[in-house]
Enzyme design. Structure first.
Site, PDB file in Angstrom:
ATOM      1  N   ASP A   1       0.824  -1.211   0.000  1.00 33.03           N
ATOM      2  CA  ASP A   1       0.000   0.000   0.000  1.00 33.03           C
ATOM      3  C   ASP A   1       0.856   1.259   0.000  1.00 33.03           C
ATOM      4  O   ASP A   1       0.476   2.277  -0.576  1.00 33.03           O
ATOM      5  CB  ASP A   1      -0.928  -0.004   1.222  1.00 33.03           C
ATOM      6  CG  ASP A   1      -2.136  -0.912   1.017  1.00 33.03           C
ATOM      7  OD1 ASP A   1      -2.286  -1.465  -0.088  1.00 33.03           O
ATOM      8  OD2 ASP A   1      -2.923  -1.075   1.969  1.00 33.03           O
TER       9      ASP A   1
ATOM     10  N   ASN B   1      -4.429   8.890   1.727  1.00 33.98           N
ATOM     11  CA  ASN B   1      -4.798   8.293   3.011  1.00 33.98           C
ATOM     12  C   ASN B   1      -5.089   9.343   4.079  1.00 33.98           C
ATOM     13  O   ASN B   1      -6.222   9.457   4.547  1.00 33.98           O
ATOM     14  CB  ASN B   1      -3.667   7.391   3.517  1.00 33.98           C
ATOM     15  CG  ASN B   1      -3.911   5.928   3.230  1.00 33.98           C
ATOM     16  OD1 ASN B   1      -4.867   5.575   2.566  1.00 33.98           O
ATOM     17  ND2 ASN B   1      -3.026   5.078   3.728  1.00 33.98           N
TER      18      ASN B   1
ATOM     19  N   ALA C   1      -5.870   2.783   8.074  1.00 28.61           N
ATOM     20  CA  ALA C   1      -4.418   2.915   8.228  1.00 28.61           C
ATOM     21  C   ALA C   1      -4.089   3.509   9.610  1.00 28.61           C
ATOM     22  O   ALA C   1      -4.512   3.000  10.635  1.00 28.61           O
ATOM     23  CB  ALA C   1      -3.861   3.760   7.083  1.00 28.61           C
TER      24      ALA C   1
END
Length: 295
Positions: free
Chosen positions: A77, A151, A193
């Site tokens: 990722d 993110n 995350a």
């Protein structure tokens, strides 16, 4: 450049020596389909010089000097986040090949490369839009590198420093002053995350929201706050060490005490390719090991 060929721009992680063999496989498959193949120069140098792999491609590119029909991220990722940053507003769909560890975003396993590439040429895939946020600063310095995050964006204390004070406002309305090690502003994509590891909620894609999650808050009453992604989040940070960090998808910059930070939705989104059989909640069950009997 042959406009009749489908063009692929390949990005990868130069620090995964044993896993870089997967790129040889994907290049061979793309060559069978007579695709046009371009590779990011640092990754190309790594696989040809560092790993001594003999690969033939149509071109090598640097920086933002590339165009393609698809971008391919070879890594985990983290590599996909870097690829998304490089793609930026180009609107090129990103295919994430997971040769990392967890892989929420990069969800094509090496064993699935051949079937996934076949699906691309057969048009059997979907493209999902993922919102992006940006950081702007005033009175204290600028963030180095790209200001855009897929993110999350976080303001954090420096190593070994005392907690920082973060005065937070949303659309110019004062919310609270956090006394904490930091504050994370996350998109739905980033909710699994850094925010999740600090007690933030999992937010399904496409919900049009952002979440503010404190890092090690001084008060146990502090809880994450979910707000519309049309909001402008303003943070004024005070630190005893007279500086703090702003992390944009993990890329850290040092800012001066008193800097005002504005976080808002970016004018573009990142497009990520998903193949049939891949579903969000199934991925959550798999990656989070929900329902597994550990006895």
């Amino acid at each position: 450049m042959n406009k009749d060929k489908i063009r692929f721009a390949i990005f990868g992680n130069e620090y995964q020596a044993k896993k870089s063999q997967a790129v040889f496989k994907i290049i061979a498959i793309l060559q069978r389909y007579e695709a046009e193949i371009m590779v990011d120069k640092p990754f190309y140098d790594f696989i040809t010089q560092g790993q001594h792999m003999d690969v033939k491609v149509d071109g090598v590119f640097e920086g933002d000097d590339f165009d393609a029909d698809f971008a391919v991220s070879m890594g985990g990722d983290g590599t996909l986040l870097k690829t998304a940053s490089r793609v930026g507003a180009k609107k090129i769909p990103v295919i994430g090949v997971n040769i990392g560890r967890l892989g929420f975003l990069a969800d094509v396993n090496p064993s699935e490369i051949e079937t996934s590439i076949a699906a691309v040429f057969e048009g059997k895939y979907s493209v999902y839009e993922h919102s992006v946020i940006k950081i702007e600063t005033e009175e204290g310095g600028k963030v180095t590198g790209s200001p855009y995050a897929l993110n999350d964006i976080a303001v954090l204390k420096r190593d070994h420093a005392s907690m920082i004070s973060i005065r937070a406002s949303i659309n110019d309305e004062y919310v609270m002053t956090y006394q904490a090690d930091g504050l994370i502003v996350t998109t739905p994509t980033g909710s699994t995350a850094y925010s999740l590891s600090n007690g933030g909620p999992i937010i399904a894609p496409g919900t049009g929201t952002l979440c503010l999650t404190a890092v090690a808050p001084h008060s146990l009453n502090v809880r994450p706050i979910v707000v519309p992604d049309t909001s402008v989040i303003t943070l004024k940070v005070e630190s005893r060490s007279h500086s703090f960090l702003a992390a944009v998808d993990g890329r850290s910059s040092s800012l001066h005490d008193g800097t005002v930070v504005h976080i808002s939705k970016a004018p573009y989104s990142v497009r990520i390719v998903r193949f049939s059989g891949r579903h969000y909640f199934a991925t959550l069950r798999e990656k989070m090991m929900w329902g597994m009997d550990q006895r």
